[in-house]
Design a protein around this motif. Structure first.
Motif, mmCIF file in Angstrom:
data_model
loop_
_atom_site.group_PDB
_atom_site.id
_atom_site.type_symbol
_atom_site.label_atom_id
_atom_site.label_comp_id
_atom_site.label_asym_id
_atom_site.label_seq_id
_atom_site.Cartn_x
_atom_site.Cartn_y
_atom_site.Cartn_z
ATOM 1 N N VAL A 139 0.867 -1.182 0.000
ATOM 2 C CA VAL A 139 0.000 0.000 0.000
ATOM 3 C C VAL A 139 0.903 1.232 0.000
ATOM 4 C CG1 VAL A 139 -1.972 1.129 1.072
ATOM 5 C CG2 VAL A 139 -1.600 -1.324 1.441
ATOM 6 N N VAL A 140 0.922 1.956 -1.125
ATOM 7 C CA VAL A 140 1.846 3.083 -1.252
ATOM 8 C C VAL A 140 1.111 4.349 -1.654
ATOM 9 C CG1 VAL A 140 3.972 1.796 -1.674
ATOM 10 C CG2 VAL A 140 2.416 2.226 -3.572
ATOM 11 N N GLY A 141 1.612 5.478 -1.131
ATOM 12 C CA GLY A 141 0.961 6.755 -1.372
ATOM 13 C C GLY A 141 1.844 7.729 -2.140
ATOM 14 N N TYR A 142 1.243 8.443 -3.093
ATOM 15 C CA TYR A 142 1.948 9.413 -3.927
ATOM 16 C C TYR A 142 1.207 10.750 -3.903
ATOM 17 C CZ TYR A 142 4.023 5.174 -5.998
ATOM 18 O OH TYR A 142 4.661 3.978 -6.201
ATOM 19 N N ARG A 143 1.877 11.789 -4.380
ATOM 20 C CA ARG A 143 1.235 13.101 -4.492
ATOM 21 C C ARG A 143 0.213 13.114 -5.621
ATOM 22 N NH1 ARG A 143 6.588 17.052 -4.202
ATOM 23 N NH2 ARG A 143 7.055 16.756 -1.985
ATOM 24 N N ASP A 144 0.616 12.507 -6.774
ATOM 25 C CA ASP A 144 -0.211 12.600 -7.977
ATOM 26 C C ASP A 144 0.001 11.366 -8.843
ATOM 27 O OD1 ASP A 144 2.318 13.028 -9.217
ATOM 28 O OD2 ASP A 144 2.128 15.188 -8.919
ATOM 29 N N ALA A 145 -0.266 11.488 -10.134
ATOM 30 C CA ALA A 145 -0.227 10.345 -11.045
ATOM 31 C C ALA A 145 1.184 9.859 -11.359
ATOM 32 C CB ALA A 145 -0.948 10.700 -12.351
ATOM 33 N N GLN A 146 2.212 10.536 -10.877
ATOM 34 C CA GLN A 146 3.587 10.080 -11.120
ATOM 35 C C GLN A 146 3.937 8.977 -10.106
ATOM 36 O OE1 GLN A 146 6.440 13.111 -12.789
ATOM 37 N NE2 GLN A 146 5.203 14.460 -11.515
ATOM 38 N N THR A 147 3.425 7.799 -10.383
ATOM 39 C CA THR A 147 3.546 6.662 -9.463
ATOM 40 C C THR A 147 4.811 5.856 -9.775
ATOM 41 O OG1 THR A 147 2.060 5.446 -10.939
ATOM 42 C CG2 THR A 147 1.082 6.510 -9.020
ATOM 43 N N PHE A 148 5.956 6.442 -9.474
ATOM 44 C CA PHE A 148 7.228 5.783 -9.748
ATOM 45 C C PHE A 148 7.324 4.443 -9.008
ATOM 46 C CE2 PHE A 148 7.682 8.854 -6.358
ATOM 47 C CZ PHE A 148 8.353 8.172 -5.356
ATOM 48 N N LEU A 149 7.925 3.454 -9.661
ATOM 49 C CA LEU A 149 8.126 2.085 -9.175
ATOM 50 C C LEU A 149 6.851 1.232 -9.206
ATOM 51 C CD1 LEU A 149 10.456 2.745 -6.084
ATOM 52 C CD2 LEU A 149 11.142 2.138 -8.411
ATOM 53 N N LYS A 150 5.777 1.749 -9.766
ATOM 54 C CA LYS A 150 4.500 1.030 -9.789
ATOM 55 C C LYS A 150 4.628 -0.354 -10.423
ATOM 56 C CE LYS A 150 -0.244 1.477 -11.634
ATOM 57 N NZ LYS A 150 -0.189 0.422 -12.681
ATOM 58 N N GLU A 151 5.283 -0.444 -11.571
ATOM 59 C CA GLU A 151 5.397 -1.725 -12.271
ATOM 60 C C GLU A 151 6.184 -2.741 -11.452
ATOM 61 O OE1 GLU A 151 6.010 1.225 -13.618
ATOM 62 O OE2 GLU A 151 4.237 1.386 -14.912
ATOM 63 N N GLU A 152 7.247 -2.284 -10.789
ATOM 64 C CA GLU A 152 8.042 -3.194 -9.956
ATOM 65 C C GLU A 152 7.229 -3.722 -8.785
ATOM 66 O OE1 GLU A 152 9.085 -0.308 -11.218
ATOM 67 O OE2 GLU A 152 11.281 -0.202 -11.391
ATOM 68 N N PHE A 153 6.415 -2.859 -8.191
ATOM 69 C CA PHE A 153 5.561 -3.302 -7.079
ATOM 70 C C PHE A 153 4.541 -4.332 -7.543
ATOM 71 C CE2 PHE A 153 6.585 0.853 -4.868
ATOM 72 C CZ PHE A 153 7.276 0.254 -3.831
ATOM 73 N N GLU A 154 3.971 -4.119 -8.717
ATOM 74 C CA GLU A 154 2.948 -5.036 -9.232
ATOM 75 C C GLU A 154 3.497 -6.442 -9.423
ATOM 76 O OE1 GLU A 154 -0.008 -2.020 -11.700
ATOM 77 O OE2 GLU A 154 1.787 -2.815 -12.704
ATOM 78 N N ARG A 155 4.786 -6.554 -9.666
ATOM 79 C CA ARG A 155 5.407 -7.868 -9.852
ATOM 80 C C ARG A 155 5.717 -8.563 -8.528
ATOM 81 N NH1 ARG A 155 8.208 -5.001 -14.089
ATOM 82 N NH2 ARG A 155 10.042 -4.677 -12.775
ATOM 83 N N ASN A 156 5.552 -7.855 -7.415
ATOM 84 C CA ASN A 156 6.015 -8.398 -6.135
ATOM 85 C C ASN A 156 4.958 -8.416 -5.032
ATOM 86 O OD1 ASN A 156 9.107 -8.917 -6.328
ATOM 87 N ND2 ASN A 156 8.798 -6.971 -7.388
ATOM 88 N N GLY A 157 3.675 -8.293 -5.403
ATOM 89 C CA GLY A 157 2.625 -8.369 -4.398
ATOM 90 C C GLY A 157 1.336 -7.753 -4.911
#
Length: 261
Positions: A139-157
């Motif tokens: 569960v990660v929080g960002y300021r806006d749509a610039q969700t850096f590392l999103k693809e890496e997270f999707e591969r790991n949970g």
């Protein structure tokens, strides 16, 4: 733990992931012992800047002897701005790995929340990669749509995102994302700004679940000598004989109930 010595390492790659967010891979001996939740003290090449900048480890590549740091450039004339100008083949001085890291063994057989906010998001990635548990919920929080590392997270949970402006995922913060998606867990591992960690600690106390938090703090020496990054604790610290603990040396990861935030 053996005393860490300064090392002259090599930049392997560098790129911008979002506005003001840089990703740098460093070829370093520190990769051999690094674990999730630890950090590096990075030195600029500017002789007028004597103190290092502490930056959390985002990914560990032991076979390639590399570490990845993802950091925010905080201004034009800052240490992080100087780091962002480095390119593959450049040299960078560092000390690490430093800190205690997350206790991975506490997650075995449990449903886990891995929570990150702001620049506390990057260290959650290696934690997610190494975590062995019954259910892994990122569960990660960002300021806006610039969700850096999103693809890496999707591969790991299982990934759940909150954004302050509601452009991606849940509008609000990480706890709003948990409530909106009806999530629950047996244990929490979190990294982010103090207001976020304070709210997560209160949530964990309410739900009566264990919570480990990685504290963000400005550090000077990074090795516990200067006492510049202390926080209040429940118990008396053996080093200072007061109710303080050194975030860089004794942390940055603490059981939430052990520290006052």
């Amino acid at each position: 733990m053996a005393e860490r010595k300064k090392e002259i390492a090599e930049v392997a790659a560098q790129e911008f992931l979002a506005d003001g967010i840089c990703s740098m891979w460093i070829r370093t001996e520190a990769s051999r012992e690094a674990g999730p939740g630890q950090f590096l003290s990075l030195y600029t090449n500017d002789p007028s800047r004597l103190l290092p900048r502490p930056i959390s480890i985002c990914e560990i590549d032991k076979p390639g002897e590399r570490l990845r740091v993802v950091y925010r450039v905080t201004g034009e004339n800052t240490g992080t701005a100087q780091f962002s100008k480095l390119r593959a083949g450049d040299r960078i001085s560092l000390v690490g790995p430093l800190g205690n890291g997350f206790p991975l063994e506490q997650a075995e057989g449990k449903r886990v929340f891995l929570m990150g906010g702001g620049i506390g998001v990057p260290p959650i990635l290696e934690l997610a990669k190494q975590m062995v548990c019954a259910k892994k919920q990122i569960v990660v929080g960002y300021r806006d749509a610039q969700t850096f590392l999103k693809e890496e997270f999707e591969r790991n949970g299982e990934l759940y995102i909150s954004t302050e402006d509601g452009s991606v995922g849940t509008r609000g913060n990480v706890l709003d994302a948990i409530r909106e998606n009806g999530l629950d867990a047996d244990i929490i591992f979190a990294c982010g700004p103090t207001p976020m960690l304070r709210a997560i600690k209160e949530y964990a106390l309410e739900k009566k679940i264990a919570c480990y938090i990685s504290l963000e703090e400005r550090m000077a020496c990074g090795i516990g000598a200067c006492l510049g990054c202390v926080c209040q604790t429940k118990e008396r610290d053996h080093h200072t004989n007061v109710h303080n603990t050194r975030i860089c040396k004794d942390g940055p990861v603490f059981l939430a109930t052990e520290v006052e935030i």
